[in-house]
Design a protein around this motif. Structure first.
Motif, short mmCIF file in Angstrom:
data_model
loop_
_atom_site.label_atom_id
_atom_site.label_comp_id
_atom_site.label_asym_id
_atom_site.label_seq_id
_atom_site.Cartn_x
_atom_site.Cartn_y
_atom_site.Cartn_z
N ARG A 235 0.90 -1.09 -0.12
CA ARG A 235 -0.13 0.05 0.03
C ARG A 235 0.77 1.14 -0.05
O ARG A 235 0.51 2.23 -0.70
N TRP A 238 2.08 1.78 -3.40
CA TRP A 238 1.04 2.07 -4.65
C TRP A 238 1.17 3.40 -5.10
O TRP A 238 0.98 3.55 -6.53
N ILE A 282 -7.35 2.68 -3.84
CA ILE A 282 -6.43 2.52 -2.34
C ILE A 282 -7.31 2.62 -1.40
O ILE A 282 -6.96 2.10 -0.37
N ILE A 313 -2.44 -5.76 -4.46
CA ILE A 313 -2.24 -4.56 -3.64
C ILE A 313 -2.15 -5.38 -2.28
O ILE A 313 -3.14 -5.81 -1.72
#
Length: 328
Positions: A235, A238, A282, A313
């Motif tokens: 994350r 990302w 996200i 992810i």
């Protein structure tokens, strides 16, 4: 089979097959085509771990491409059979697709599926598929569809390929296939079931392997170099990763983990299929406890959403946990 029927090399080069399969629209038909035509995850592992081949001859391959195009125009029976099975697991979905092909397709045909072996009331295992080719060969196929993430630091080991939920590992799966599943049709208990052999056991292993930020690694010798590839990113990684991959994003439910996805724009809107920018994506996955598969899409000539890449992810603490699991 006629003596003059060609065998050996595929009827079409890979690029031509991909172009024909990309023209299919119905998701279940596309998934079946992917199951039949996509690259294996593994090379053959002789003497026990031999690979299944969907087709015995190039004529069967050509006939199957024609059959898939026809099925794509009228997929109602396939859709009904899948719906009736009430499938929730990816492996079961793949079993249903392959079984349907063996029952209705123009190549090998199904003799039996999920054949249990028992001794003294205990189940020793199940043979996934017993198949007879048009030339009369009898085959025992063990099917596996897997998604593994590469968690290693430079090692070239199957142990570094782990399941997203850290409950599965590629080296352990291959060992189970070779040592337990493939030998089932050679056991004494199988001989008493009445399926006349001899049976050639083969593994039918498809799927995707995912690499950190999509960066290349040196593959273990067991892998087919042409295997399906994706990416994974934490994350925290990302924002930078997504900035280098323009497009819209979509979370992929588990039963959409086979073929690359295609969505007609109007149909996607009617079905409520949601495409997100990188920030919205996200936020969507931020509170999930484990990895989430997502795919990047772009509009093809403005009328169809086309998957460009896929990956996971993962939470920021996942890589350390994955490396520990790989070394157990």
């Amino acid at each position: 089979m006629k003596p003059t029927e060609p065998s050996g090399p595929a009827a079409f080069p890979m690029a031509a097959r991909v172009a024909q399969l990309d023209a299919l629209h119905e998701p279940a038909v596309r998934d079946l085509a992917w199951l039949l035509f996509s690259a294996d995850l593994l090379r053959a592992q002789p003497p026990v771990g031999m690979l299944a081949d969907s087709f015995e001859t190039s004529l069967e391959e050509t006939a199957t491409l024609d059959w898939l195009r026809t099925l794509d125009t009228n997929p109602s029976q396939l859709q009904q059979d899948i719906a009736a099975a009430r499938i929730t697991r990816l492996g079961r979905y793949a079993e249903c697709l392959l079984g349907w092909f063996l029952q209705h397709g123009p190549a090998a045909h199904l003799i039996a599926a999920n054949v249990p072996l028992r001794r003294s009331g205990l189940t020793l295992g199940e043979c996934d598929f017993l198949v007879q080719t048009r030339a009369g060969r009898r085959l025992h196929w063990e099917l596996a569809v897997k998604c593994y993430l590469h968690a290693g630091n430079g090692r070239e080991l199957l142990a570094d390929y782990v399941g997203p939920n850290l409950q599965d590992r590629f080296d352990l799966k291959l060992t189970h296939l070779i040592d337990h599943q493939l030998p089932l049709s050679a056991r004494e208990e199988f001989a008493t079931l009445g399926y006349t052999g001899p049976w050639d056991a083969q593994m039918f292993v498809k799927g995707w392997l995912f690499y950190r930020r999509g960066e290349p690694t040196r593959d273990p010798v067991e892998l087919d170099p042409a295997h399906g590839r994706g990416w994974w990113a934490t994350r925290s990684e990302w924002p930078a990763f997504a900035a280098a991959h323009a497009g819209q994003w979509r979370v992929l439910p588990r039963l959409e983990w086979l073929a690359p996805r295609r969505h007609e724009r109007d149909a996607a809107e009617q079905q409520g299929i949601e495409f997100l920018d990188a920030n919205a994506l996200i936020e969507r996955v931020a509170h999930q406890s484990g990895p989430t598969m997502a795919a990047a899409f772009s509009l093809d000539e403005g009328s169809r959403w086309v998957e460009r890449s896929r990956g996971f992810i993962v939470p920021d603490d996942w890589p350390d946990k994955a490396q520990a699991f790989a070394r157990q």
